[in-house]
Structures are given as C-alpha cells and as structure tokens.
Scaffold this motif. Structure first.
Motif, PDB file in Angstrom:
ATOM      1  N   SER A  65       0.801  -1.257  -0.050  1.00 53.13           N
ATOM      2  CA  SER A  65      -0.183  -0.064   0.050  1.00 53.13           C
ATOM      3  C   SER A  65       0.879   1.453  -0.095  1.00 53.13           C
ATOM      4  O   SER A  65       2.135   1.399   0.683  1.00 53.13           O
ATOM      5  CB  SER A  65      -0.884  -0.139   1.238  1.00 53.13           C
ATOM      6  N   GLY A  66       0.553   2.257  -0.660  1.00 52.92           N
ATOM      7  CA  GLY A  66       0.996   3.486  -0.545  1.00 52.92           C
ATOM      8  C   GLY A  66       0.972   4.267   0.696  1.00 52.92           C
ATOM      9  O   GLY A  66       1.820   5.097   0.807  1.00 52.92           O
ATOM     10  N   ASN A  67       0.095   3.741   1.211  1.00 53.62           N
ATOM     11  CA  ASN A  67      -0.085   4.333   2.756  1.00 53.62           C
ATOM     12  C   ASN A  67       0.302   3.391   3.783  1.00 53.62           C
ATOM     13  O   ASN A  67      -0.053   2.218   4.094  1.00 53.62           O
ATOM     14  CB  ASN A  67      -1.749   4.357   3.130  1.00 53.62           C
ATOM     15  N   VAL A  68       1.549   3.502   4.083  1.00 56.00           N
ATOM     16  CA  VAL A  68       2.517   2.837   5.135  1.00 56.00           C
ATOM     17  C   VAL A  68       1.585   2.307   6.222  1.00 56.00           C
ATOM     18  O   VAL A  68       2.011   1.311   6.913  1.00 56.00           O
ATOM     19  CB  VAL A  68       3.781   3.520   5.723  1.00 56.00           C
ATOM     20  N   ASN A  69       0.652   3.180   6.565  1.00 59.82           N
ATOM     21  CA  ASN A  69      -0.125   2.768   8.034  1.00 59.82           C
ATOM     22  C   ASN A  69      -0.977   1.353   7.510  1.00 59.82           C
ATOM     23  O   ASN A  69      -1.316   0.807   8.430  1.00 59.82           O
ATOM     24  CB  ASN A  69      -1.126   3.962   8.185  1.00 59.82           C
ATOM     25  N   LEU A  70      -1.139   1.152   6.348  1.00 57.40           N
ATOM     26  CA  LEU A  70      -1.863  -0.098   5.988  1.00 57.40           C
ATOM     27  C   LEU A  70      -1.036  -1.364   5.587  1.00 57.40           C
ATOM     28  O   LEU A  70      -1.712  -2.152   5.281  1.00 57.40           O
ATOM     29  CB  LEU A  70      -2.788   0.304   4.750  1.00 57.40           C
ATOM     30  N   GLU A 128      -2.913  15.171  11.852  1.00 52.42           N
ATOM     31  CA  GLU A 128      -1.588  14.122  11.637  1.00 52.42           C
ATOM     32  C   GLU A 128      -2.349  12.587  11.687  1.00 52.42           C
ATOM     33  O   GLU A 128      -1.700  11.787  11.214  1.00 52.42           O
ATOM     34  CB  GLU A 128      -0.730  14.059  12.830  1.00 52.42           C
ATOM     35  N   PHE A 129      -3.752  12.656  12.018  1.00 53.64           N
ATOM     36  CA  PHE A 129      -4.406  11.261  11.802  1.00 53.64           C
ATOM     37  C   PHE A 129      -5.152  11.139  10.440  1.00 53.64           C
ATOM     38  O   PHE A 129      -5.606   9.961  10.301  1.00 53.64           O
ATOM     39  CB  PHE A 129      -5.365  11.204  12.863  1.00 53.64           C
ATOM     40  N   GLU A 130      -5.048  12.061   9.647  1.00 55.47           N
ATOM     41  CA  GLU A 130      -5.575  11.867   8.162  1.00 55.47           C
ATOM     42  C   GLU A 130      -5.067  10.587   7.672  1.00 55.47           C
ATOM     43  O   GLU A 130      -5.941   9.836   7.086  1.00 55.47           O
ATOM     44  CB  GLU A 130      -5.063  13.131   7.343  1.00 55.47           C
ATOM     45  N   ASP A 131      -3.997  10.270   7.690  1.00 58.56           N
ATOM     46  CA  ASP A 131      -3.462   9.090   6.942  1.00 58.56           C
ATOM     47  C   ASP A 131      -3.694   7.920   7.612  1.00 58.56           C
ATOM     48  O   ASP A 131      -3.461   6.576   7.226  1.00 58.56           O
ATOM     49  CB  ASP A 131      -1.835   9.161   6.750  1.00 58.56           C
ATOM     50  N   HIS A 132      -4.256   7.814   8.833  1.00 59.15           N
ATOM     51  CA  HIS A 132      -4.571   6.899   9.558  1.00 59.15           C
ATOM     52  C   HIS A 132      -6.065   6.427   9.364  1.00 59.15           C
ATOM     53  O   HIS A 132      -6.737   5.436   9.813  1.00 59.15           O
ATOM     54  CB  HIS A 132      -4.590   7.039  11.205  1.00 59.15           C
ATOM     55  N   ARG A 133      -6.853   7.301   8.762  1.00 57.45           N
ATOM     56  CA  ARG A 133      -8.207   7.349   8.718  1.00 57.45           C
ATOM     57  C   ARG A 133      -8.693   5.948   7.747  1.00 57.45           C
ATOM     58  O   ARG A 133      -9.606   5.241   8.187  1.00 57.45           O
ATOM     59  CB  ARG A 133      -9.116   8.436   7.964  1.00 57.45           C
ATOM     60  N   PRO A 134      -7.602   5.741   6.818  1.00 55.50           N
ATOM     61  CA  PRO A 134      -8.129   4.453   6.216  1.00 55.50           C
ATOM     62  C   PRO A 134      -7.937   3.034   6.816  1.00 55.50           C
ATOM     63  O   PRO A 134      -8.777   2.249   6.886  1.00 55.50           O
ATOM     64  CB  PRO A 134      -7.025   4.412   4.896  1.00 55.50           C
ATOM     65  N   LEU A 135      -7.007   3.148   8.158  1.00 56.45           N
ATOM     66  CA  LEU A 135      -6.985   1.990   8.872  1.00 56.45           C
ATOM     67  C   LEU A 135      -8.338   2.102   9.837  1.00 56.45           C
ATOM     68  O   LEU A 135      -8.671   0.933  10.143  1.00 56.45           O
ATOM     69  CB  LEU A 135      -5.851   2.313   9.627  1.00 56.45           C
ATOM     70  N   TYR A 136      -8.690   3.283  10.257  1.00 56.74           N
ATOM     71  CA  TYR A 136      -9.595   3.523  11.340  1.00 56.74           C
ATOM     72  C   TYR A 136     -10.863   2.676  10.601  1.00 56.74           C
ATOM     73  O   TYR A 136     -11.577   1.997  11.016  1.00 56.74           O
ATOM     74  CB  TYR A 136     -10.070   4.967  11.229  1.00 56.74           C
ATOM     75  N   ASP A 137     -11.099   2.926   9.153  1.00 59.96           N
ATOM     76  CA  ASP A 137     -12.347   2.451   8.642  1.00 59.96           C
ATOM     77  C   ASP A 137     -12.041   1.043   8.217  1.00 59.96           C
ATOM     78  O   ASP A 137     -13.154   0.167   8.218  1.00 59.96           O
ATOM     79  CB  ASP A 137     -12.561   3.196   7.192  1.00 59.96           C
ATOM     80  N   TRP A 138     -10.932   0.578   8.026  1.00 57.24           N
ATOM     81  CA  TRP A 138     -10.708  -0.872   7.508  1.00 57.24           C
ATOM     82  C   TRP A 138     -11.116  -1.741   8.737  1.00 57.24           C
ATOM     83  O   TRP A 138     -11.742  -2.677   8.747  1.00 57.24           O
ATOM     84  CB  TRP A 138      -9.442  -1.197   7.363  1.00 57.24           C
ATOM     85  N   VAL A 139     -10.569  -1.178   9.832  1.00 61.70           N
ATOM     86  CA  VAL A 139     -10.824  -2.101  11.330  1.00 61.70           C
ATOM     87  C   VAL A 139     -12.325  -2.336  11.402  1.00 61.70           C
ATOM     88  O   VAL A 139     -12.698  -3.277  11.458  1.00 61.70           O
ATOM     89  CB  VAL A 139     -10.268  -1.624  12.495  1.00 61.70           C
ATOM     90  N   LEU A 140     -13.149  -1.154  11.410  1.00 58.24           N
ATOM     91  CA  LEU A 140     -14.510  -1.223  11.720  1.00 58.24           C
ATOM     92  C   LEU A 140     -15.265  -2.058  10.527  1.00 58.24           C
ATOM     93  O   LEU A 140     -16.225  -2.701  10.903  1.00 58.24           O
ATOM     94  CB  LEU A 140     -15.227   0.214  11.813  1.00 58.24           C
ATOM     95  N   ASP A 141     -14.757  -1.860   9.339  1.00 56.21           N
ATOM     96  CA  ASP A 141     -15.435  -2.603   8.094  1.00 56.21           C
ATOM     97  C   ASP A 141     -15.215  -4.039   8.269  1.00 56.21           C
ATOM     98  O   ASP A 141     -15.869  -4.857   7.749  1.00 56.21           O
ATOM     99  CB  ASP A 141     -14.698  -2.226   6.719  1.00 56.21           C
TER     100      ASP A 141
END
Ligand code: ATP
Ligand code: MG
Ligand code: MG
Length: 556
Positions: free
Chosen positions: A178-183, A230-243
């Motif tokens: 992923s281009g987003n390292v948080n993922l 600074e949590f903007e890039d963490h949002r996809p992870l926030y959503d992934w966990v709940l999804d």
C-alpha cells in the motif's frame, strides 16, 4: 463580540442530519492520561463539547489509556478537573479505553479467525526493514502465512504470558504494497509487562492506538470522531478495522489542524520535561500553557472559550500569537473584575499639610460601569504610596504625572503638589513631600487645570502583598524549532525567558486582604491580577499573580 462562525465540521454535521445519515450527534474528547491538558487540548475540548451543545447531542470523556508506563491517576483526576473548570459536562461516567480491553481482545480473536490478523515473530528492527518506505513497497513477513489455528494458539499464549516482552506481535493482514504505510500490516497488539493504572497486572498484552480508538468510538456510539490532522493518513485504517469486524455502528473520523501557540509549547512531552527538570514550579505553574497553569494565572474559562472561538476550526495551519489568547482573556475580564488601586513599585509620599480627621474617607465604585459590584471606602492619611513610574524629576514632553513643583490628582481624592524630593546617598528618590489642596475633593481646583490622575494607596491602610509578575515563558516564538549551526535542533530549554517571573512587594487597598483564593481584580492602570489559589490565605497572607497587563506590552 465575535460572530459565531460556521466551520466545515459544522457543515458536515448539518448535512448528515439533513440527509438522515445521522439522527443525533455524539462526540468525544479522548485524552491520554499521560500529562496535564494544555491550550491545544482546550481547542479540541471547546470543539467537541461545543458541537455537542450546539446540536443538542452529547460528548463523552474517554481516557485513551493504552500505554501503561506513562499513564496514572493523577493525570486522570487533573483532566476531569480542568474540563469541569472550563465549564463543560461530559455525558455519563468517564470512559476508559481500558474498560474495553476484553472486548478488544475478543475482536482481535475474531480477526484472526477470519484470516485477517496474524502473530508475527519479527522484532522491531526487522519490522522496520520489512515495512519499506514512502517510495518503496514493503515485504511480507515470513510469519504472515501461519494458519488460523496456529495464530489463535499463539495469540492466546501471548495473553497468558508465555512469551517475553517484544517477542511477538499481532498484526493485521492488509497490504504491504500500500502507498499508505499505515496499511502495511500494522501491529495491533504488543507484549508489555507493565503495571496499568486501572487493570493492574491483568494484562501483559496491550492494544495499539489505531486499533483501540476506532473500536472505542464505535462501542460508545460516537457519530463524529474529531481529531487532529496528523491522523488523516490513519483514517483508512480506522475504517478498515470497523469494516472488517462485526460492528454495525461506524463513526466518521474528521480531521482539523492542531493549534500552535507561539512563544509557548503545545507538546505534553516537552511540558513534562519542564516539570520533571524543575524548570517551572509544576504543571500548574502560572507560566505554563496548561489549563491548570492558565487557571492559576487568572485566565477565565470564558476567556479561553472566546479564544477557541476566535482561532476557528479548519484544515489550514493554525499558528497563533500569544497576544490573541491574552486579548481574549483581557476582554473577558474587563466587565467581570472589580477595580482597586495597588502600588507595585512604591515611593513614599508625605502629605505635609494633611490633618488627620479633617477628611472623611471617600467611597468609590468597584467598577465604573457596574454599580452592582458595590463600593468601598478609599481612606487617605498623611503617608501614602504612589508608583515610581508616576514621578519624573525631569519629565519628558507631555508629562501629566507628578514632577517637582507640579500637580496631579490622586484618583478619588485630592489634587497634590510636589514640594520637595528626598534622595538617599546614591541619588535615588526615596520620598516626596507634597501638599494637598483641601478644596479639590470631588471638584476641580479653582483657576487651573490638573489633567493627570494617578493611583495611590494610603500607607496606614493598605495591605502588603507578594505580587508575582509573569511574562512569556520563552524568548523565541518557536522554542522547539530553532536549529544550531550543525543543523540540529537546539535544546528548547535554552530559550526559557529569565524574566518570566519577577516577584515584588506591593501595597494594595485593604479590601483585598480577606478575598478568597482565585478572586480577580483589575489594579487600576496596571493590569488584571488574581489571588493565588494555593498560596493566598485570606486574612493572613496576600499573594497575587499578574494575569495580563492592561495592554499588549510584549516587546522583543
Ligand atoms: P501531545 O502531543 O501534547 O501529547 P496528544 O494529541 O498526544 O498531544 P492527547 O491526550 O492524545 O494528546 O490529545 C487528546 C485530544 O486533544 C486529541 O483528540 C488531540 O487531537 C487533541 N489535541 C492535542 N493537542 C492539540 C492541539 N495542539 N490542537 C488541537 N487539538 C489538540
Ligand atoms: Mg494522542
Ligand atoms: Mg502525545
């Protein structure tokens, strides 16, 4: 008054209510109890609680306590005290992320069973290497292909304490490319044998912030989860966990910019350093930008809320000069503080022709526009104190205060004339001999104009007080962003302002002597002051803190 501005978060919420996406609003304020709240947190508090109030919703207070080493109950208590003092009320009991440890654990097992999480044996250094960088994809851990059964068994044994700290982690299986390292297969559990302020030694594995936060929000039924940019890039992870969990409610994360207040510091870690190294008197030192420091300094909840309203909410940089905060506090104090006279840099004045008993005490209102504050007696006697600043032996042009042979009015009292200047051996003025014009009480002198009015106190009536004059804590606007010649950041403590605290002995009208701690006054012509909430003892010891001067006087 500043008009209420409709910022982008309010627009999103309005749209959500209109479209029926939400039928109510539930926010939360989620501090980590690892320090005292500061002015940056005040921005977030005013936003979260303010939105709840405005939309008839609720705001919960949740301690985000997943790092046991740094958290403790002193901070938990201080956070509640500060929010209450600011004038906000949270919905129901205080929540703790640690209340959800068991639920979070069960959800993690569910992710393992769905093949979406695995136990990894890579150590921290290897993991960093495998993660790749912003420009290169990461590599999958060799342990990623473990079976569900093995993962479940290992995770249960992690919980049971069979492995050493750091020996294993639980990671999500998302996407190492992923281009987003948080993922890139983020860690959601680590092994840590640390005593937790609430759960004690029950757990030796602790969930990570990103995993904990979204689930806690969902459990509490939060509708809009507001956090800093600074949590903007963490949002996809926030959503992934709940999804990927069997959780129906899915809060929406919305980011806004952090407050950066110049000439001070909005980092708990650095504020903690000031406290631990003894560079300030504590978290509530009146120079600290903490809520408890601002409180002790005499700032008002209303002033801080007005400040938060003025700086606004957006996604663009929020760098604000300290004078904006001081201005809001001053504005809030203006109509709320009784006025008295205080002399902080005294010279003695002897009124040579004053005859005791000739004049009754005059009474004066505590506030020119607020008769409801009442009045006090302003007695005069043969000896009075005036401020050194109000006398000039060689006056500059347009001088309207006292000078040899000149006249000035004592506020609420007589016009006096300076007849003689008395100096000590070093040539320093130690006393003035003056005479009163007995016909000038409450009326203008005949045949001449006296423009200047100065404050003063009667030496025989005034109380002596310890007065703490505070100024900016740092001499640099961004004390933590100064680089030396080697390009490295210079230690921010080098920029502490040596003049940030000056203590003087002053003389103040007698009525302040019995004031309760945290009583605010305007000292006429000087500034706003508050009786110290710790050291001031009514009737015994008078201690004042300068909250803010009457005008913005900071000069660099
Ligand atoms: P610090 O870096 O000072 O430790 P933090 O964000 O780690 O701050 P938390 O206790 O996690 O501290 O913060 C609680 C809430 O306050 C978070 O939602 C956070 O985004 C918000 N917050 C913290 N600092 C600021 C700031 N300077 N401006 C606006 N909001 C802030
Ligand atoms: Mg945080
Ligand atoms: Mg932090």
């Amino acid at each position: 008054a500043t008009p209420e501005v409709k910022h982008f978060i309010k627009s999103i919420i309005e749209a959500d209510l209109e479209s029926g996406k939400r039928d109510h609003v539930a926010t939360r304020f989620p501090p980590e109890p690892n320090g005292y709240l500061h002015v940056g947190h005040a921005k977030s508090i005013c936003l979260n609680f303010g939105i709840a109030d405005e939309f008839g919703g609720s705001c919960k207070l949740r301690m985000d306590d997943t790092n046991p080493e740094k958290e403790n109950d002193e901070y938990v208590q201080a956070i509640q005290r500060d929010i209450t003092w600011l004038g906000f009320h949270w919905d129901g009991a205080v929540r703790f992320a640690s209340d959800y440890f068991e639920q979070l654990y069960q959800y993690a097992e569910a992710l393992i069973m769905a093949g979406k999480a695995f136990v990894d044996d890579l150590n921290a250094e290897q993991m960093r290497e495998y993660r790749g960088s912003l420009t290169s994809p990461g590599r999958e851990s060799p342990y990623r292909t473990r079976s569900v059964e093995e993962n479940l068994d290992l995770f249960r044994r992690m919980r049971a304490g069979e492995f050493a700290d750091g020996a294993k982690t639980l990671r999500l299986k998302i996407d190492m490319a992923s281009g987003n390292v948080n993922l890139r297969d983020p860690v959601i559990y680590r092994i840590r044998r640390a005593h937790h302020h609430r759960t004690g030694d029950t757990w030796c594995i602790y969930p990570m912030y990103d995993y904990t936060h979204c689930i806690s929000d969902a459990i509490e039924g939060i509708t809009h989860s507001l956090c800093t940019l600074e949590f903007e890039d963490h949002r996809p992870l926030y959503d992934w966990v709940l999804d990927n969990l069997d959780i129906e409610h899915h809060p929406q994360q919305i980011e806004f910019s952090r407050l950066e207040l110049l000439s001070t510091m909005t980092s708990k870690r650095k504020l903690n350093q000031l406290v631990t190294e003894g560079l300030v008197g504590g978290w509530d030192d009146p120079r600290m930008p903490t809520i408890s420091g601002m409180r002790r300094r005499g700032y008002t909840p209303g002033g801080i809320r007005l400040f938060a309203q003025r700086i606004g909410i957006s996604k663009s940089e929020n760098v604000v000069d300290l004078s904006v905060l001081e201005g809001a506090v001053r504005e809030d104090l203006e109509n709320a503080s009784p006025r008295v006279m205080a002399v902080l840099d005294p010279i003695k004045v002897t009124l040579s022709n004053f005859q005791d008993g000739v004049t009754a005490a005059r009474s004066a209102p505590f506030h020119p526009h607020h008769p409801e504050f009442g009045e006090r007696d302003v007695p005069i006697s043969r000896e009075i104190w005036i401020d050194r600043d109000d006398f000039a032996e060689v006056p500059p042009p347009k001088w309207q205060r006292l000078t040899p042979g000149g006249e000035v009015r004592l506020r609420y009292s007589y016009v006096i004339k300076c007849d003689e200047v008395i100096k000590d051996a070093d040539g320093r003025v130690v006393e003035l001999k003056c005479s009163i014009d007995p016909d000038t009480l409450g009326q203008n002198p005949v045949g001449r104009k006296v423009k200047g009015v100065i404050h003063w106190v009667s030496a025989g009536h005034a109380v002596e007080a310890e007065v703490r004059l505070y100024d900016r804590l740092f001499t640099e606007e961004r004390p933590d962003a100064v680089r030396g010649e080697d390009g490295q950041y210079v230690d921010f403590t080098r920029f502490l302002n040596p003049a940030s605290l000056r203590t003087v002995t002053g003389f103040i009208e007698a009525c302040v002597k019995t004031a309760e701690p945290e009583t605010r006054y305007q000292f006429e012509r000087v500034g706003y002051f508050v009786t110290d909430r710790i050291d001031h003892v009514p009737g015994e010891r008078v201690v004042f803190n300068r909250t803010v001067s009457l005008r913005d006087t900071w000069s660099k």
